[in-house]
Write a protein that holds these residues in place. Structure first.
Motif, PDB file in Angstrom:
ATOM      1  N   THR A 248       0.852  -1.289   0.124  1.00  0.00           N
ATOM      2  CA  THR A 248      -0.072  -0.054   0.063  1.00  0.00           C
ATOM      3  C   THR A 248       1.035   1.170  -0.022  1.00  0.00           C
ATOM      4  O   THR A 248       0.331   2.271  -0.073  1.00  0.00           O
ATOM      5  N   LEU A 249       2.223   1.339   0.189  1.00  0.00           N
ATOM      6  CA  LEU A 249       2.934   2.211   0.385  1.00  0.00           C
ATOM      7  C   LEU A 249       4.035   2.306  -1.037  1.00  0.00           C
ATOM      8  O   LEU A 249       4.326   1.150  -1.507  1.00  0.00           O
ATOM      9  N   SER A 250       4.546   3.302  -1.253  1.00  0.00           N
ATOM     10  CA  SER A 250       5.538   3.562  -2.283  1.00  0.00           C
ATOM     11  C   SER A 250       6.923   2.982  -1.621  1.00  0.00           C
ATOM     12  O   SER A 250       7.015   2.573  -0.271  1.00  0.00           O
ATOM     13  N   VAL A 251       7.787   2.609  -2.617  1.00  0.00           N
ATOM     14  CA  VAL A 251       9.053   2.182  -2.200  1.00  0.00           C
ATOM     15  C   VAL A 251       9.922   3.182  -1.056  1.00  0.00           C
ATOM     16  O   VAL A 251      10.310   2.691  -0.135  1.00  0.00           O
ATOM     17  N   ARG A 252       9.886   4.135  -1.443  1.00  0.00           N
ATOM     18  CA  ARG A 252      10.566   5.274  -0.107  1.00  0.00           C
ATOM     19  C   ARG A 252       9.704   5.192   0.982  1.00  0.00           C
ATOM     20  O   ARG A 252      10.386   5.197   2.055  1.00  0.00           O
ATOM     21  N   GLU A 253       8.342   5.192   1.029  1.00  0.00           N
ATOM     22  CA  GLU A 253       7.587   5.115   2.207  1.00  0.00           C
ATOM     23  C   GLU A 253       8.075   3.707   2.932  1.00  0.00           C
ATOM     24  O   GLU A 253       8.280   3.694   4.259  1.00  0.00           O
ATOM     25  N   ARG A 254       8.074   2.660   2.213  1.00  0.00           N
ATOM     26  CA  ARG A 254       8.210   1.351   2.879  1.00  0.00           C
ATOM     27  C   ARG A 254       9.791   1.455   3.413  1.00  0.00           C
ATOM     28  O   ARG A 254       9.940   0.555   4.512  1.00  0.00           O
ATOM     29  N   GLN A 255      10.664   1.990   2.655  1.00  0.00           N
ATOM     30  CA  GLN A 255      12.076   2.123   3.198  1.00  0.00           C
ATOM     31  C   GLN A 255      12.078   2.891   4.554  1.00  0.00           C
ATOM     32  O   GLN A 255      12.679   2.617   5.518  1.00  0.00           O
ATOM     33  N   VAL A 256      11.435   4.027   4.629  1.00  0.00           N
ATOM     34  CA  VAL A 256      11.192   4.683   5.797  1.00  0.00           C
ATOM     35  C   VAL A 256      10.762   4.018   7.029  1.00  0.00           C
ATOM     36  O   VAL A 256      11.279   3.829   8.031  1.00  0.00           O
TER      37      VAL A 256
ATOM     38  N   ASP B  50       8.350  14.913   5.037  1.00  0.00           N
ATOM     39  CA  ASP B  50       6.802  14.352   4.293  1.00  0.00           C
ATOM     40  C   ASP B  50       6.412  13.042   4.614  1.00  0.00           C
ATOM     41  O   ASP B  50       5.376  12.870   4.678  1.00  0.00           O
ATOM     42  N   THR B  51       7.424  12.177   4.403  1.00  0.00           N
ATOM     43  CA  THR B  51       7.112  10.721   4.455  1.00  0.00           C
ATOM     44  C   THR B  51       6.673  10.477   5.751  1.00  0.00           C
ATOM     45  O   THR B  51       5.791   9.595   6.246  1.00  0.00           O
ATOM     46  N   ILE B  52       7.441  10.834   6.701  1.00  0.00           N
ATOM     47  CA  ILE B  52       7.095  10.675   8.245  1.00  0.00           C
ATOM     48  C   ILE B  52       5.595  11.123   8.599  1.00  0.00           C
ATOM     49  O   ILE B  52       4.718  10.406   9.096  1.00  0.00           O
ATOM     50  N   LYS B  53       5.333  12.442   8.107  1.00  0.00           N
ATOM     51  CA  LYS B  53       4.076  13.024   8.503  1.00  0.00           C
ATOM     52  C   LYS B  53       2.953  11.918   7.811  1.00  0.00           C
ATOM     53  O   LYS B  53       1.907  11.855   8.341  1.00  0.00           O
ATOM     54  N   LYS B  54       3.197  11.641   6.584  1.00  0.00           N
ATOM     55  CA  LYS B  54       2.171  10.613   5.718  1.00  0.00           C
ATOM     56  C   LYS B  54       2.107   9.375   6.462  1.00  0.00           C
ATOM     57  O   LYS B  54       0.864   8.987   6.846  1.00  0.00           O
ATOM     58  N   LEU B  55       3.212   9.008   6.964  1.00  0.00           N
ATOM     59  CA  LEU B  55       3.203   7.509   7.699  1.00  0.00           C
ATOM     60  C   LEU B  55       2.463   7.642   8.842  1.00  0.00           C
ATOM     61  O   LEU B  55       1.617   6.798   9.293  1.00  0.00           O
ATOM     62  N   GLU B  56       2.840   8.692   9.758  1.00  0.00           N
ATOM     63  CA  GLU B  56       1.777   8.945  11.057  1.00  0.00           C
ATOM     64  C   GLU B  56       0.431   9.255  10.694  1.00  0.00           C
ATOM     65  O   GLU B  56      -0.408   8.747  11.380  1.00  0.00           O
TER      66      GLU B  56
END
Length: 181
Positions: free
Chosen positions: A19-27, A51-57
Protein backbone atom coordinates in the motif's frame (compact mmCIF):
# COMPACT_ATOMS: atom_id res chain seq x y z
CA UNK A 1 11.74 12.70 17.74
CA UNK A 2 11.45 8.90 17.78
CA UNK A 3 8.73 6.85 16.08
CA UNK A 4 7.79 3.19 16.20
CA UNK A 5 5.74 1.00 13.86
CA UNK A 6 2.06 0.63 14.67
CA UNK A 7 0.14 -2.59 14.08
CA UNK A 8 -0.72 -1.28 10.62
CA UNK A 9 2.98 -0.67 9.99
CA UNK A 10 3.89 -4.24 10.93
CA UNK A 11 1.07 -5.52 8.73
CA UNK A 12 2.49 -3.64 5.72
CA UNK A 13 5.46 -6.02 5.77
CA UNK A 14 3.50 -9.11 6.76
CA UNK A 15 0.94 -8.98 3.95
CA UNK A 16 1.55 -9.50 0.26
CA UNK A 17 -0.35 -6.33 -0.64
CA UNK A 18 1.78 -3.21 -0.96
CA UNK A 19 0.00 0.00 0.00
CA UNK A 20 3.05 2.26 0.25
CA UNK A 21 5.61 3.50 -2.24
CA UNK A 22 9.16 2.17 -2.20
CA UNK A 23 10.46 5.25 -0.32
CA UNK A 24 7.64 5.07 2.24
CA UNK A 25 8.39 1.39 2.84
CA UNK A 26 12.10 2.16 3.21
CA UNK A 27 11.37 4.78 5.86
CA UNK A 28 8.87 2.47 7.58
CA UNK A 29 11.43 -0.32 7.65
CA UNK A 30 13.99 1.92 9.39
CA UNK A 31 11.51 3.21 11.99
CA UNK A 32 12.17 1.00 15.01
CA UNK A 33 11.33 2.91 18.18
CA UNK A 34 15.01 3.73 18.75
CA UNK A 35 16.17 5.79 15.76
CA UNK A 36 15.31 9.47 15.89
CA UNK A 37 14.77 11.79 12.93
CA UNK A 38 18.46 12.80 12.92
CA UNK A 39 19.43 9.13 12.52
CA UNK A 40 16.94 8.72 9.66
CA UNK A 41 18.27 11.88 8.00
CA UNK A 42 21.47 9.95 7.27
CA UNK A 43 19.51 7.79 4.83
CA UNK A 44 17.11 10.32 3.25
CA UNK A 45 16.93 13.98 2.30
CA UNK A 46 15.39 15.96 5.14
CA UNK A 47 12.44 17.46 3.22
CA UNK A 48 11.49 14.07 1.73
CA UNK A 49 11.91 12.37 5.09
CA UNK A 50 9.67 14.83 6.92
CA UNK A 51 6.93 14.54 4.29
CA UNK A 52 7.12 10.75 4.42
CA UNK A 53 7.09 10.67 8.24
CA UNK A 54 4.04 12.97 8.34
CA UNK A 55 2.21 10.74 5.84
CA UNK A 56 3.12 7.51 7.67
CA UNK A 57 1.98 8.99 10.99
CA UNK A 58 -1.27 10.48 9.65
CA UNK A 59 -2.19 7.19 7.96
CA UNK A 60 -1.42 5.16 11.10
CA UNK A 61 1.69 3.25 9.97
CA UNK A 62 3.91 4.78 12.66
CA UNK A 63 3.35 6.40 16.03
CA UNK A 64 5.26 8.06 18.77
CA UNK A 65 6.18 5.84 21.71
CA UNK A 66 3.67 6.10 24.60
CA UNK A 67 5.74 8.49 26.73
CA UNK A 68 6.22 10.86 23.81
CA UNK A 69 2.54 10.75 22.81
CA UNK A 70 1.43 12.32 26.08
CA UNK A 71 4.10 15.03 25.96
CA UNK A 72 3.54 15.79 22.27
CA UNK A 73 -0.23 15.87 22.58
CA UNK A 74 0.03 18.67 25.12
CA UNK A 75 2.48 20.75 23.05
CA UNK A 76 1.25 20.15 19.51
CA UNK A 77 -1.80 21.53 17.72
CA UNK A 78 -1.97 19.00 14.87
CA UNK A 79 -3.99 15.82 15.53
CA UNK A 80 -2.22 12.58 16.37
CA UNK A 81 -3.51 9.30 15.01
CA UNK A 82 -3.74 6.69 17.76
CA UNK A 83 -4.94 3.19 17.03
CA UNK A 84 -7.71 1.63 19.07
CA UNK A 85 -5.23 -0.83 20.51
CA UNK A 86 -3.33 1.98 22.19
CA UNK A 87 -6.03 4.00 23.90
CA UNK A 88 -5.04 2.66 27.30
CA UNK A 89 -1.80 2.93 29.25
CA UNK A 90 -1.97 -0.70 30.37
CA UNK A 91 0.36 -3.22 28.78
CA UNK A 92 -1.63 -5.53 26.55
CA UNK A 93 -1.51 -9.09 27.88
CA UNK A 94 -0.55 -11.74 25.37
CA UNK A 95 -1.34 -15.43 25.44
CA UNK A 96 1.71 -17.27 26.85
CA UNK A 97 1.49 -19.83 24.03
CA UNK A 98 1.56 -17.11 21.37
CA UNK A 99 4.43 -15.34 23.13
CA UNK A 100 6.47 -18.55 23.39
CA UNK A 101 5.76 -19.50 19.78
CA UNK A 102 6.76 -16.12 18.35
CA UNK A 103 9.85 -15.98 20.56
CA UNK A 104 10.81 -19.45 19.34
CA UNK A 105 10.47 -18.41 15.68
CA UNK A 106 12.52 -15.26 16.29
CA UNK A 107 15.27 -17.00 18.26
CA UNK A 108 15.63 -19.89 15.81
CA UNK A 109 15.84 -17.51 12.85
CA UNK A 110 18.31 -15.29 14.72
CA UNK A 111 20.53 -18.29 15.39
CA UNK A 112 20.20 -19.63 11.82
CA UNK A 113 20.56 -16.39 9.85
CA UNK A 114 22.14 -13.69 12.00
CA UNK A 115 24.72 -15.64 14.01
CA UNK A 116 26.99 -13.49 16.18
CA UNK A 117 25.48 -10.28 14.78
CA UNK A 118 22.11 -11.25 16.24
CA UNK A 119 23.32 -11.81 19.81
CA UNK A 120 21.88 -8.50 21.13
CA UNK A 121 18.56 -9.04 19.39
CA UNK A 122 18.38 -12.59 20.74
CA UNK A 123 18.92 -11.32 24.32
CA UNK A 124 16.08 -8.80 23.89
CA UNK A 125 13.79 -11.47 22.44
CA UNK A 126 14.46 -13.82 25.35
CA UNK A 127 13.53 -11.09 27.85
CA UNK A 128 10.20 -10.17 26.18
CA UNK A 129 7.26 -10.55 28.53
CA UNK A 130 4.46 -8.54 26.88
CA UNK A 131 3.12 -7.64 23.46
CA UNK A 132 4.69 -4.18 23.38
CA UNK A 133 8.23 -5.42 24.00
CA UNK A 134 7.64 -8.34 21.62
CA UNK A 135 6.58 -6.01 18.78
CA UNK A 136 9.65 -3.86 19.35
CA UNK A 137 11.83 -6.98 19.13
CA UNK A 138 10.03 -8.11 15.98
CA UNK A 139 10.77 -4.72 14.40
CA UNK A 140 14.49 -4.89 15.22
CA UNK A 141 14.69 -8.54 14.21
CA UNK A 142 12.90 -7.94 10.90
CA UNK A 143 15.21 -5.08 9.98
CA UNK A 144 18.28 -7.19 10.82
CA UNK A 145 16.92 -10.07 8.74
CA UNK A 146 16.28 -7.77 5.76
CA UNK A 147 19.84 -6.44 6.01
CA UNK A 148 21.34 -9.93 6.31
CA UNK A 149 22.50 -11.79 3.20
CA UNK A 150 21.33 -15.13 4.57
CA UNK A 151 18.10 -13.97 6.19
CA UNK A 152 16.79 -11.67 3.45
CA UNK A 153 15.02 -14.44 1.52
CA UNK A 154 13.39 -15.97 4.60
CA UNK A 155 12.32 -12.74 6.30
CA UNK A 156 8.96 -12.40 4.50
CA UNK A 157 7.96 -16.01 5.11
CA UNK A 158 8.92 -15.80 8.78
CA UNK A 159 7.07 -12.48 9.22
CA UNK A 160 3.97 -14.13 7.77
CA UNK A 161 4.38 -17.01 10.22
CA UNK A 162 4.71 -14.52 13.11
CA UNK A 163 1.70 -12.53 11.90
CA UNK A 164 -0.41 -15.70 11.66
CA UNK A 165 0.65 -16.70 15.17
CA UNK A 166 -0.25 -13.32 16.65
CA UNK A 167 -3.59 -13.31 14.84
CA UNK A 168 -4.45 -16.65 16.42
CA UNK A 169 -3.76 -18.97 13.48
CA UNK A 170 -0.81 -20.65 15.17
CA UNK A 171 1.05 -22.65 12.56
CA UNK A 172 4.15 -23.58 14.51
CA UNK A 173 4.56 -27.16 15.66
CA UNK A 174 5.24 -26.01 19.23
CA UNK A 175 1.72 -24.72 19.61
CA UNK A 176 0.08 -27.90 18.36
CA UNK A 177 1.39 -29.70 21.43
CA UNK A 178 0.12 -26.98 23.80
CA UNK A 179 -3.50 -25.90 24.35
CA UNK A 180 -4.47 -22.63 22.65
CA UNK A 181 -5.71 -19.73 24.78
Amino acid sequence: MVYEKSTRGFNEFASNQRTLSVRERQVLLLVNGVRNLDDLNKFFKQDQLLDTIKKLESEGYIQRPRGQQAISAATQTSPITISLLETTDQVTPICPTKLATVKSILIEATDDYLGMMGRGIKTKIESCENETSLRQCISSWHMAMRESKLGRESASFLMEQIHQTLEGNIIDTISSAQPQH
